[in-house]
Design a protein around this motif. Structure first.
Motif, PDB file in Angstrom:
ATOM      1  N   THR A  49      -9.930  -4.561 -23.696  1.00  0.00           N
ATOM      2  CA  THR A  49      -9.803  -6.015 -23.762  1.00  0.00           C
ATOM      3  C   THR A  49      -9.858  -6.636 -22.375  1.00  0.00           C
ATOM      4  O   THR A  49      -9.155  -6.205 -21.460  1.00  0.00           O
ATOM      5  CB  THR A  49      -8.471  -6.406 -24.442  1.00  0.00           C
ATOM      6  OG1 THR A  49      -8.429  -5.809 -25.738  1.00  0.00           O
ATOM      7  CG2 THR A  49      -8.321  -7.909 -24.569  1.00  0.00           C
ATOM      8  N   CYS A  93     -17.220  -8.995 -25.347  1.00  0.00           N
ATOM      9  CA  CYS A  93     -16.128  -8.052 -25.537  1.00  0.00           C
ATOM     10  C   CYS A  93     -14.895  -8.775 -26.063  1.00  0.00           C
ATOM     11  O   CYS A  93     -14.844  -9.998 -26.081  1.00  0.00           O
ATOM     12  CB  CYS A  93     -15.803  -7.341 -24.215  1.00  0.00           C
ATOM     13  SG  CYS A  93     -15.350  -8.456 -22.879  1.00  0.00           S
ATOM     14  N   SER A  94     -13.936  -8.000 -26.456  1.00  0.00           N
ATOM     15  CA  SER A  94     -12.662  -8.542 -26.894  1.00  0.00           C
ATOM     16  C   SER A  94     -11.958  -9.182 -25.694  1.00  0.00           C
ATOM     17  O   SER A  94     -11.932  -8.606 -24.608  1.00  0.00           O
ATOM     18  CB  SER A  94     -11.827  -7.387 -27.457  1.00  0.00           C
ATOM     19  OG  SER A  94     -10.505  -7.772 -27.634  1.00  0.00           O
ATOM     20  N   CYS A  95     -11.410 -10.379 -25.891  1.00  0.00           N
ATOM     21  CA  CYS A  95     -10.748 -11.110 -24.794  1.00  0.00           C
ATOM     22  C   CYS A  95      -9.423 -11.691 -25.277  1.00  0.00           C
ATOM     23  O   CYS A  95      -9.218 -11.888 -26.464  1.00  0.00           O
ATOM     24  CB  CYS A  95     -11.611 -12.282 -24.325  1.00  0.00           C
ATOM     25  SG  CYS A  95     -13.219 -11.838 -23.723  1.00  0.00           S
ATOM     26  N   ARG A  96      -8.559 -11.976 -24.313  1.00  0.00           N
ATOM     27  CA  ARG A  96      -7.342 -12.715 -24.623  1.00  0.00           C
ATOM     28  C   ARG A  96      -6.932 -13.527 -23.393  1.00  0.00           C
ATOM     29  O   ARG A  96      -7.384 -13.272 -22.279  1.00  0.00           O
ATOM     30  CB  ARG A  96      -6.233 -11.795 -25.107  1.00  0.00           C
ATOM     31  CG  ARG A  96      -5.576 -10.969 -24.057  1.00  0.00           C
ATOM     32  CD  ARG A  96      -4.327 -10.248 -24.615  1.00  0.00           C
ATOM     33  NE  ARG A  96      -3.583  -9.699 -23.526  1.00  0.00           N
ATOM     34  CZ  ARG A  96      -3.422  -8.391 -23.305  1.00  0.00           C
ATOM     35  NH1 ARG A  96      -3.930  -7.494 -24.122  1.00  0.00           N
ATOM     36  NH2 ARG A  96      -2.721  -7.982 -22.262  1.00  0.00           N
TER      37      ARG A  96
END
Length: 121
Positions: A49, A93-96
């Protein structure tokens, strides 16, 4: 305090926060990424992430937590800057979005880390 001193203190806080997050298991990717309409303080990786980190500092919590200063307007600017960063670097991509509130003085800082503090809708 002069603006240049404030800027330097802010940079020092961001460096210390990056080191602290690294000790928590994240990997630093970049700092102070400027994009149209905003700036991302830290970009880190947590496993697979990508984490966009906003660092907020206050010497004391007498007038509230530094976490309270991340308004909806600030969130929108961070989301816009993150989208620009992702597009510019051709990433999918997966992000937060995390927020780290820092209080105290350079000799004794306290870190409060909110993972997934807000979503990008």
């Amino acid at each position: 305090m002069l603006p240049s001193e404030k800027r330097r203190r802010g940079q020092d806080i961001e460096v210390l926060t990056a080191h602290w997050l690294t000790a928590q298991g994240l990997t630093e990717i970049a700092r102070n990424q400027h994009a149209r309409g905003g700036e991302i303080d830290l970009i880190m990786r947590d496993g697979e992430t990508l984490v966009f980190v906003e660092v907020r500092y206050r010497a004391t919590t007498r007038y509230g937590s530094p976490l309270e200063t991340v308004t909806v307007t600030k969130q929108r600017r961070l989301i816009k800057a993150a989208r620009f960063y992702l597009a510019n670097n051709r990433l999918s991509c997966s992000c937060r979005f995390d927020v780290v509130g820092v209080t105290g003085h350079l000799s004794a800082l306290e870190f409060t880390w909110i993972k997934s503090a807000f979503d990008a809708f």
